[in-house]
Design a protein around this motif. Structure first.
Motif, PDB file in Angstrom:
ATOM      1  N   MET A  67      43.135  44.384 -35.547  1.00 45.48           N
ATOM      2  CA  MET A  67      42.216  43.638 -34.711  1.00 45.48           C
ATOM      3  C   MET A  67      40.908  43.419 -35.476  1.00 45.48           C
ATOM      4  N   SER A  68      40.607  42.153 -35.820  1.00 47.39           N
ATOM      5  CA  SER A  68      39.369  41.875 -36.545  1.00 47.39           C
ATOM      6  C   SER A  68      38.713  40.638 -35.962  1.00 47.39           C
ATOM      7  N   ASP A  69      37.373  40.633 -35.950  1.00 50.87           N
ATOM      8  CA  ASP A  69      36.649  39.489 -35.440  1.00 50.87           C
ATOM      9  C   ASP A  69      36.141  38.640 -36.602  1.00 50.87           C
ATOM     10  N   ALA A  70      35.353  37.622 -36.258  1.00 55.14           N
ATOM     11  CA  ALA A  70      34.910  36.663 -37.267  1.00 55.14           C
ATOM     12  C   ALA A  70      33.927  37.258 -38.269  1.00 55.14           C
ATOM     13  N   ARG A  71      33.388  38.455 -37.998  1.00 52.90           N
ATOM     14  CA  ARG A  71      32.445  39.083 -38.937  1.00 52.90           C
ATOM     15  C   ARG A  71      33.165  40.023 -39.906  1.00 52.90           C
ATOM     16  N   ALA A  72      34.490  39.912 -39.983  1.00 52.99           N
ATOM     17  CA  ALA A  72      35.262  40.807 -40.841  1.00 52.99           C
ATOM     18  C   ALA A  72      34.906  40.627 -42.315  1.00 52.99           C
ATOM     19  N   ILE A  73      34.691  39.387 -42.754  1.00 51.78           N
ATOM     20  CA  ILE A  73      34.338  39.149 -44.164  1.00 51.78           C
ATOM     21  C   ILE A  73      33.016  39.840 -44.493  1.00 51.78           C
ATOM     22  N   GLU A  74      32.035  39.624 -43.632  1.00 50.05           N
ATOM     23  CA  GLU A  74      30.730  40.264 -43.821  1.00 50.05           C
ATOM     24  C   GLU A  74      30.873  41.783 -43.855  1.00 50.05           C
ATOM     25  N   ALA A  75      31.713  42.322 -42.964  1.00 50.61           N
ATOM     26  CA  ALA A  75      31.871  43.773 -42.872  1.00 50.61           C
ATOM     27  C   ALA A  75      32.507  44.353 -44.128  1.00 50.61           C
ATOM     28  N   VAL A  76      33.521  43.679 -44.665  1.00 49.58           N
ATOM     29  CA  VAL A  76      34.174  44.168 -45.885  1.00 49.58           C
ATOM     30  C   VAL A  76      33.205  44.100 -47.067  1.00 49.58           C
ATOM     31  N   THR A  77      32.449  43.009 -47.175  1.00 52.08           N
ATOM     32  CA  THR A  77      31.474  42.886 -48.268  1.00 52.08           C
ATOM     33  C   THR A  77      30.423  43.991 -48.182  1.00 52.08           C
ATOM     34  N   GLU A  78      29.926  44.265 -46.981  1.00 53.98           N
ATOM     35  CA  GLU A  78      28.902  45.296 -46.821  1.00 53.98           C
ATOM     36  C   GLU A  78      29.472  46.673 -47.154  1.00 53.98           C
ATOM     37  N   THR A  79      30.711  46.931 -46.785  1.00 55.66           N
ATOM     38  CA  THR A  79      31.334  48.220 -47.102  1.00 55.66           C
ATOM     39  C   THR A  79      31.481  48.393 -48.612  1.00 55.66           C
ATOM     40  N   LEU A  80      31.924  47.339 -49.298  1.00 56.96           N
ATOM     41  CA  LEU A  80      32.061  47.412 -50.750  1.00 56.96           C
ATOM     42  C   LEU A  80      30.697  47.592 -51.417  1.00 56.96           C
ATOM     43  N   ARG A  81      29.693  46.884 -50.915  1.00 56.31           N
ATOM     44  CA  ARG A  81      28.355  47.037 -51.496  1.00 56.31           C
ATOM     45  C   ARG A  81      27.864  48.476 -51.348  1.00 56.31           C
ATOM     46  N   ASN A  82      28.115  49.082 -50.198  1.00 59.06           N
ATOM     47  CA  ASN A  82      27.705  50.479 -49.989  1.00 59.06           C
ATOM     48  C   ASN A  82      28.401  51.419 -50.964  1.00 59.06           C
ATOM     49  N   LEU A  83      29.706  51.214 -51.164  1.00 56.89           N
ATOM     50  CA  LEU A  83      30.453  52.069 -52.090  1.00 56.89           C
ATOM     51  C   LEU A  83      29.913  51.919 -53.513  1.00 56.89           C
ATOM     52  N   ILE A  84      29.646  50.680 -53.910  1.00 57.72           N
ATOM     53  CA  ILE A  84      29.129  50.438 -55.258  1.00 57.72           C
ATOM     54  C   ILE A  84      27.731  51.030 -55.406  1.00 57.72           C
ATOM     55  N   ASP A  85      26.925  50.927 -54.358  1.00 60.27           N
ATOM     56  CA  ASP A  85      25.568  51.470 -54.410  1.00 60.27           C
ATOM     57  C   ASP A  85      25.593  52.972 -54.671  1.00 60.27           C
ATOM     58  N   VAL A  86      26.514  53.679 -54.010  1.00 59.81           N
ATOM     59  CA  VAL A  86      26.635  55.125 -54.245  1.00 59.81           C
ATOM     60  C   VAL A  86      27.078  55.392 -55.675  1.00 59.81           C
ATOM     61  N   GLY A  87      28.024  54.579 -56.172  1.00 58.43           N
ATOM     62  CA  GLY A  87      28.540  54.793 -57.526  1.00 58.43           C
ATOM     63  C   GLY A  87      27.497  54.577 -58.607  1.00 58.43           C
ATOM     64  N   VAL A  88      26.667  53.532 -58.483  1.00 60.25           N
ATOM     65  CA  VAL A  88      25.677  53.268 -59.532  1.00 60.25           C
ATOM     66  C   VAL A  88      24.530  54.276 -59.468  1.00 60.25           C
ATOM     67  N   LYS A  89      24.206  54.760 -58.290  1.00 58.99           N
ATOM     68  CA  LYS A  89      23.147  55.766 -58.185  1.00 58.99           C
ATOM     69  C   LYS A  89      23.576  57.096 -58.790  1.00 58.99           C
ATOM     70  N   ASP A  90      24.893  57.348 -58.851  1.00 56.74           N
ATOM     71  CA  ASP A  90      25.384  58.572 -59.484  1.00 56.74           C
ATOM     72  C   ASP A  90      25.114  58.585 -60.985  1.00 56.74           C
ATOM     73  N   VAL A  91      25.058  57.406 -61.605  1.00 58.53           N
ATOM     74  CA  VAL A  91      24.848  57.345 -63.055  1.00 58.53           C
ATOM     75  C   VAL A  91      23.452  56.850 -63.424  1.00 58.53           C
ATOM     76  N   GLU A  92      22.760  56.205 -62.470  1.00 53.33           N
ATOM     77  CA  GLU A  92      21.434  55.673 -62.748  1.00 53.33           C
ATOM     78  C   GLU A  92      20.629  55.740 -61.454  1.00 53.33           C
ATOM     79  N   ALA A  93      19.721  56.695 -61.387  1.00 51.68           N
ATOM     80  CA  ALA A  93      19.033  56.988 -60.121  1.00 51.68           C
ATOM     81  C   ALA A  93      18.279  55.782 -59.572  1.00 51.68           C
ATOM     82  N   GLY A  94      17.726  54.941 -60.420  1.00 52.16           N
ATOM     83  CA  GLY A  94      16.931  53.823 -59.935  1.00 52.16           C
ATOM     84  C   GLY A  94      17.710  52.556 -59.682  1.00 52.16           C
TER      85      GLY A  94
END
Length: 406
Positions: free
Chosen positions: A1-28
């Motif tokens: 079950m997904s609504d029309a904001r599913a694309i936005e939601a997946v992009t935001e989830t991926l951005r969050n995961l990447i943000d955690v990953g880059v902060k692990d190697v570069e604090a700023g």
């Protein structure tokens, strides 16, 4: 079950995961989501950009019927999308080693999350119900050839930066078009006898053959007495009684029925009462098993449907105010966030307004419905409220479940 904001939601989830990953190697460092030619507009010196550059249709799911459609029903299939992303690491001071370090952190984070979990999607994008879709969103790496890289960055009109490409598959967006939900058949021809089956239970193993709601109903409701038919169920081990265990996919713990909840128990049949607990026993598809006194674990599992009941005053009369009318109903059990809720009027289906908290009140927007009388059913997670009175011979429609549009 997904609504029309599913694309936005997946992009935001991926951005969050990447943000955690880059902060692990570069604090700023920080992960952003911008078109490649607008990355320079930010104030961040160290950044990894996530850009959705292509959307495709998954042909294998293009014509799949809706998951909540019952037998004999039809509806528009969900829109199955494949999202292709570009991940680019950028260091304003031109330090390629720093960019490589950030890109490594981003790719490592994505590698550790080959499937976006329900928890990740729900936490990053609570505004969308994409976390409730049955198919998981999987991350797959894409190999770009030189001509593909040249074509992409020529369109971006910005200098090339080292990037990696991957796709997220599959993101389902449900159709907003109402489905076709014919009324159930009350009577079949006299010669339609159906198959006959015979089971051999001489092995002595405990088993459940079926869970039977009262009066032959397809689904039980809260407070119904359900009979489990089987063999060697341990119901003859008085004074001890078996335990009936109910499991629902939305509940982390089972619901056990013991003591006074066991109406009758023999070795071949156990009758129990579905707990009348609207907040604890949601509608939908359950698995029911038996824990006999002599066993340490459930010995069998069979499906049991528990349906909703409309608790609003019935019948219902509404005025069809153009272009649409709003109908608010109360029901039992309570509806939980993530459950699919439909109001079926005749052969039309109308989706409920988004449910964000556990509630007994649901609202529906009714449009393009002519004046007249409509048989009414409430469907929660594919299970309908009772409409047919099966205690009557022949069966008849319950006259209370009627909506009149004036």
């Amino acid at each position: 079950m997904s609504d029309a904001r599913a694309i936005e939601a997946v992009t935001e989830t991926l951005r969050n995961l990447i943000d955690v990953g880059v902060k692990d190697v570069e604090a700023g460092a920080v992960a952003i989501a911008r078109p490649p030619d607008r990355v320079a507009d930010t104030n961040f010196d160290l950044q990894v950009n996530l850009f959705l550059y292509q959307t495709l249709l998954d042909p294998t799911l293009r014509n799949e019927p809706p998951v909540d459609a019952g037998a004999g029903e039809s509806g528009e299939p969900a829109l199955p999308l494949v999202l292709r992303y570009l991940v680019t690491a950028i260091s304003r001071d031109g330090d390629d080693l720093g960019a490589h370090r950030m890109l490594g952190g981003a790719l490592s984070a994505l590698h550790d999350h080959p499937v976006l979990s329900r928890a990740d999607l729900a936490a990053a994008a609570p505004y969308s119900n994409v976390s409730q879709q049955i198919d998981r969103v999987r991350i797959t790496w894409q190999s770009l050839e030189e001509k593909d890289i040249y074509s992409l960055w020529s369109v971006f009109q910005t200098p090339y930066r080292l990037s990696a490409s991957f796709e997220a598959r599959v993101v389902l967006i449900d159709s907003a078009q109402p489905g076709h939900t014919p009324l159930p058949v009350l009577r079949r021809g006299a010669q339609d006898q159906g198959p006959q089956a015979r089971a051999d239970t001489s092995s002595g193993l405990a088993l459940i053959a079926a869970a039977s709601p009262p009066n032959g109903k397809p689904a039980a409701v809260l407070g119904d007495a359900v009979t489990l038919l089987g063999a060697n169920l341990g119901g003859n081990l008085a004074p001890n009684t078996p335990t009936v265990r109910l499991r629902h996919p939305m509940l982390s713990a089972p619901v056990d029925v013991t003591g006074a909840g066991i109406v009758a128990a023999t070795d071949n049949a156990i009758t129990f009462t579905v707990p009348d607990q609207p907040a604890a026993v949601p509608a939908g598809s359950w698995l029911v098993s038996v824990l006999p006194p002599a066993h340490a674990a459930p010995v069998a599992s069979v499906p049991l449907l528990i349906g909703p009941q409309i608790t609003s005053p019935l019948p219902v009369t509404i005025a069809a105010a153009p272009p649409r009318a709003t109908v608010t109903l109360t029901c039992s059990p309570q509806v939980r966030r993530g459950q699919s809720v439909l109001l079926l009027l005749g052969d039309r289906a109308f989706a409920a307004e988004p449910v964000t908290v556990t509630t007994s009140t649901v609202s529906f927007r009714i449009d393009a419905l002519a004046a007249g009388e409509y048989r009414m059913r409430l469907r929660v997670d594919g299970v309908d409220s009772p409409l047919v009175d099966l205690s009557s011979h022949p069966p008849v429609f319950d006259p209370a479940y009627l909506m009149t549009v004036t």
